[in-house]
Design an enzyme around this catalytic site. Structure first.
Site, mmCIF file in Angstrom:
data_model
loop_
_atom_site.group_PDB
_atom_site.id
_atom_site.type_symbol
_atom_site.label_atom_id
_atom_site.label_comp_id
_atom_site.label_asym_id
_atom_site.label_seq_id
_atom_site.Cartn_x
_atom_site.Cartn_y
_atom_site.Cartn_z
ATOM 1 N N ASP A 128 33.802 65.200 17.841
ATOM 2 C CA ASP A 128 33.422 63.802 17.629
ATOM 3 C C ASP A 128 32.078 63.700 16.908
ATOM 4 O O ASP A 128 31.579 62.604 16.698
ATOM 5 C CB ASP A 128 33.461 62.965 18.918
ATOM 6 N N ARG A 188 13.636 60.344 27.462
ATOM 7 C CA ARG A 188 14.744 59.618 28.107
ATOM 8 C C ARG A 188 15.510 60.584 28.999
ATOM 9 O O ARG A 188 15.588 61.781 28.697
ATOM 10 C CB ARG A 188 15.680 58.978 27.081
ATOM 11 N N PRO A 189 16.081 60.070 30.088
ATOM 12 C CA PRO A 189 16.914 60.957 30.901
ATOM 13 C C PRO A 189 18.229 61.208 30.177
ATOM 14 O O PRO A 189 18.825 60.279 29.639
ATOM 15 C CB PRO A 189 17.152 60.146 32.185
ATOM 16 N N SER A 190 18.668 62.478 30.123
ATOM 17 C CA SER A 190 19.956 62.784 29.504
ATOM 18 C C SER A 190 21.071 62.124 30.304
ATOM 19 O O SER A 190 20.973 62.000 31.524
ATOM 20 C CB SER A 190 20.161 64.303 29.491
ATOM 21 N N GLY A 191 22.135 61.743 29.614
ATOM 22 C CA GLY A 191 23.301 61.216 30.307
ATOM 23 C C GLY A 191 24.360 62.285 30.497
ATOM 24 O O GLY A 191 25.407 62.013 31.065
ATOM 25 N N ASP A 238 34.313 68.995 20.749
ATOM 26 C CA ASP A 238 35.521 68.165 20.770
ATOM 27 C C ASP A 238 35.669 67.374 19.474
ATOM 28 O O ASP A 238 36.459 66.431 19.394
ATOM 29 C CB ASP A 238 35.524 67.224 21.976
ATOM 30 N N ALA A 281 21.576 60.527 15.091
ATOM 31 C CA ALA A 281 21.096 61.650 14.285
ATOM 32 C C ALA A 281 21.922 62.907 14.573
ATOM 33 O O ALA A 281 22.111 63.756 13.704
ATOM 34 C CB ALA A 281 19.625 61.905 14.592
ATOM 35 N N ASN A 282 22.482 62.990 15.793
ATOM 36 C CA ASN A 282 23.265 64.173 16.168
ATOM 37 C C ASN A 282 24.638 64.238 15.483
ATOM 38 O O ASN A 282 25.396 65.170 15.702
ATOM 39 C CB ASN A 282 23.426 64.254 17.695
ATOM 40 N N SER A 293 32.531 67.952 25.521
ATOM 41 C CA SER A 293 31.991 67.823 24.176
ATOM 42 C C SER A 293 31.027 68.944 23.805
ATOM 43 O O SER A 293 31.423 70.095 23.702
ATOM 44 C CB SER A 293 31.330 66.450 24.064
HETATM 45 C C1 G16 Z 1 27.433 62.074 24.252
HETATM 46 C C2 G16 Z 1 27.590 60.701 23.658
HETATM 47 C C3 G16 Z 1 26.667 60.579 22.472
HETATM 48 C C4 G16 Z 1 25.233 60.854 22.892
HETATM 49 C C5 G16 Z 1 25.133 62.153 23.651
HETATM 50 C C6 G16 Z 1 23.761 62.216 24.257
HETATM 51 O O1 G16 Z 1 27.717 63.015 23.253
HETATM 52 O O2 G16 Z 1 28.943 60.549 23.254
HETATM 53 O O3 G16 Z 1 26.761 59.285 21.965
HETATM 54 O O4 G16 Z 1 24.402 60.935 21.788
HETATM 55 O O5 G16 Z 1 26.109 62.211 24.683
HETATM 56 O O6 G16 Z 1 23.699 63.121 25.272
HETATM 57 P P1 G16 Z 1 22.476 63.062 26.263
HETATM 58 O O7 G16 Z 1 22.532 61.753 27.005
HETATM 59 O O8 G16 Z 1 22.652 64.261 27.127
HETATM 60 O O9 G16 Z 1 21.243 63.177 25.432
HETATM 61 P P2 G16 Z 1 28.966 64.002 23.281
HETATM 62 O O10 G16 Z 1 29.146 64.443 21.873
HETATM 63 O O11 G16 Z 1 28.565 65.119 24.201
HETATM 64 O O12 G16 Z 1 30.101 63.187 23.825
#
Ligand code: G16
Length: 560
Positions: free
Chosen positions: A288, A519-522, A286, A389-390, A67
């Site tokens: 989205d 927050r920790p990034s995912g 991507d 917001a993104n 993404s």
């Molecule tokens: C992905 C999720 C989004 C989320 C973003 C946050 O975005 O699909 O819902 O807002 O991760 O990323 P992080 O946890 O690093 O702050 P995407 O567009 O990369 O799939």
């Protein structure tokens, strides 16, 4: 598991050994890492998708994308039968699979899980998995590994859909499981027909000859620009120019795209003074997410951002207007049409947007970051609008709501065909067909924004002035271990490490209208910091001082 299956799994998984010394986690949106370490993860997620398809007896999706991340990263996520994200109940199993140290451990895990979930691994059932990838160069070889994983479960078959946007794949899974046509052409036809329908239902259409139909789109050098080139051929009423379409020299997501534009509030590459006054849109890698912006006159490279919160507000206003028309009439009809409308945001939503939406009389709830949380919450309403917001979000309609909007309901209730009431129902129905019901989608989001602006005869400036954003700043801090931070209350409070939230609160108290959370990034190895305050300088200072605190508590000294 029968012997044939066991042998196949052991033989194939030996070809995809896991990387040493790494712990992978199914984060905000699947596994994401540097592409060079992902072969084994892709193989194992292929197995996961096959098991999910066997368990649900439905078509499952597997999308290879990172993404908004840089081009050297890649990732993979699963689309469940609804087209939404993989059920969170399976995430621990996904993590265990990805981190199994050897082929034997992997096979043991699969066997135990299959037994627990009553999944027969004897080849007696078939399973179908739609696979696709974005335009990252690493995608092809990673997709092959995923197909190998799918092929390691007897009865499972991968159908390669080629290069797609993430929302296209989610949509295909969604409609395929409803028994409907699901090709890319069907997707484009669905979007262009419902867009036309919405434009035609505009009572002021004939007076809008002066409406500015020009639009410049930043495709983030990714798949979104390429797909918009195809969709554009089917659209009337818009003059779309696509830049950073992925065909030229530019690098995916590098100083282009929705994430860059939203976080840096800076003009993306190939945009500039020639675009002053024109509606501009940025997709992410991507497609989205989408955000709108304008380029102000003058020499600065800053933009005026119209982010996901404002897109949500525009959608909410329009949908609420249609519901008001319907409610006025529903008193004299046999139908009590009072659907529950709800709005879902995250802590990143600008405080001014949340206040604005509440002032409109809307029910607003917050969830943690990640569409998987927002989507789930929005699905509790008859019409649920969610946006980060993104720029990631969509509008969900319940089956009940859609059944009430069908023309037959209105005919039965003596609503005059062609009346405003009738048209309001048809407009909502068109929105439900236009906007992706599986996941946030930049292409369908763009068309809905354009249709509503045209209905209201609003310029982007008028839209942007709905409310004034509070100044905000986002930073990220590199830390040794991002899992050391745990949060609660939709990520607005830190519960671990102890003492950090108290220290953040002391900083916030120094600034009028100050708000800040971490927050920790995912999706990357960082802690994110968001701060808001009454002036830009104050928001910057608050973010910087909280980033320093994060560094003191758990950092490696390199915040950016
Ligand atoms: C992905 C999720 C989004 C989320 C973003 C946050 O975005 O699909 O819902 O807002 O991760 O990323 P992080 O946890 O690093 O702050 P995407 O567009 O990369 O799939």
């Amino acid at each position: 598991m029968n012997k044939e299956q066991l042998d196949l799994l052991l033989r194939e998984s030996d070809r995809f050994p896991p990387p040493h010394g790494m712990r992978l986690s199914y984060g905000t949106a699947g596994f994401r890492e540097d592409a060079s370490v992902l072969l084994s993860t892709m193989y194992r997620v292929g197995i996961l998708a096959a098991l999910r398809a066997l368990k649900t007896e439905a078509v499952i999706g597997l999308m290879i994308t990172a993404s908004h991340n840089k081009v050297s990263d890649n990732g993979v996520k699963i689309a469940d039968p609804s087209g939404g994200m993989l059920t969170q109940e399976w995430e621990p199993f996904a993590n265990a699979l990805a981190n199994a140290p050897s082929s034997r451990d992997l096979v043991r895990l699969i066997n135990e899980f299959a037994e627990k979930e009553n999944i027969l691994l004897d080849g007696s059932k078939s399973a179908q998995i739609l696979v696709a990838r974005d335009t990252r160069p690493s995608g092809e070889v990673l997709l092959d590994a995923a197909k190998n994983g799918i092929g390691s479960i007897i009865g499972a078959v991968a159908q390669d859909m080629g290069t797609l946007t993430t929302p296209q794949l989610h949509w295909m899974v969604h409609v395929r499981n409803k028994g409907l046509e699901s090709s890319e052409l069907d997707y484009f036809n669905g979007l262009s027909n419902s867009f036309k329908w919405l434009l035609d239902s505009n009572p002021n259409n004939s007076e809008l000859n002066d409406w500015d139909n020009r639009l410049v789109v930043d495709g983030a050098n990714g798949v979104g620009g390429q797909k918009l080139e195809l969709l554009k051929e089917k659209l009337n009423g818009l003059a779309i120019e696509i830049r950073n379409s992925g065909k030229g020299e530019g690098v995916l997501n590098e100083r282009v795209g929705a994430d860059f534009v939203q976080k840096e509030k800076t003009v993306p590459c190939s945009f500039g003074s020639q675009d002053v006054g024109i509606r501009c849109v940025s997709f992410d890698g991507d497609a989205d997410r989408l955000v709108y912006f304008t380029v102000p006159s003058g020499s600065s490279n800053k933009i005026n951002l119209v982010d996901g919160d404002k897109i949500l507000s525009l959608f909410a206003i329009f949908i609420k207007e249609q519901l008001t028309i319907l409610a006025a009439r529903s008193k004299d009809t046999k139908i009590a049409f009072e659907p529950r409308l709800g709005v879902v945001q995250t802590a990143y939503a600008n405080g001014a947007s949340t206040r604005y939406l509440k002032d409109l009389g809307l029910e607003v709830v917050l969830t943690p970051t990640g569409v998987k949380y927002l989507h789930e919450k929005a699905a509790e309403y008859d019409i649920g609008i969610y946006f980060e917001a993104n720029g990631h979000g969509t509008v969900l309609f319940s089956d009940y709501c859609i059944s009430l909007l069908q023309p037959v309901s209105w005919e039965l209730s003596n609503v005059f065909a062609g009346s405003e009431t009738h048209k309001a129902a048809l407009r909502l129905l068109a929105i439900s067909k236009l906007i992706n019901q599986a996941v946030g989608d930049a292409l369908s989001g763009l068309l809905l924004v354009e249709a509503i602006l045209r209905h209201k005869n609003w310029s982007i400036h008028k839209w942007s002035e709905l409310y004034q954003d509070l100044p905000s700043r986002q930073l990220k801090v590199k830390v040794v271990d991002r899992t050391a931070v745990e949060t609660s209350n939709a990520e607005t409070k830190v519960v671990k490490p102890p003492g950090l939230q108290e220290a953040i609160d002391l900083e916030i108290a120094k600034y009028p209208q100050g708000r800040c959370f971490i927050r920790p990034s995912g999706t990357e190895d960082v802690i994110r910091v968001y701060a808001e305050a009454s002036t830009q300088e104050a928001a910057d200072d608050l973010a910087t001082s909280v980033a320093k605190l994060v560094d003191q508590f758990l950092g490696d000294g390199s915040s950016k």
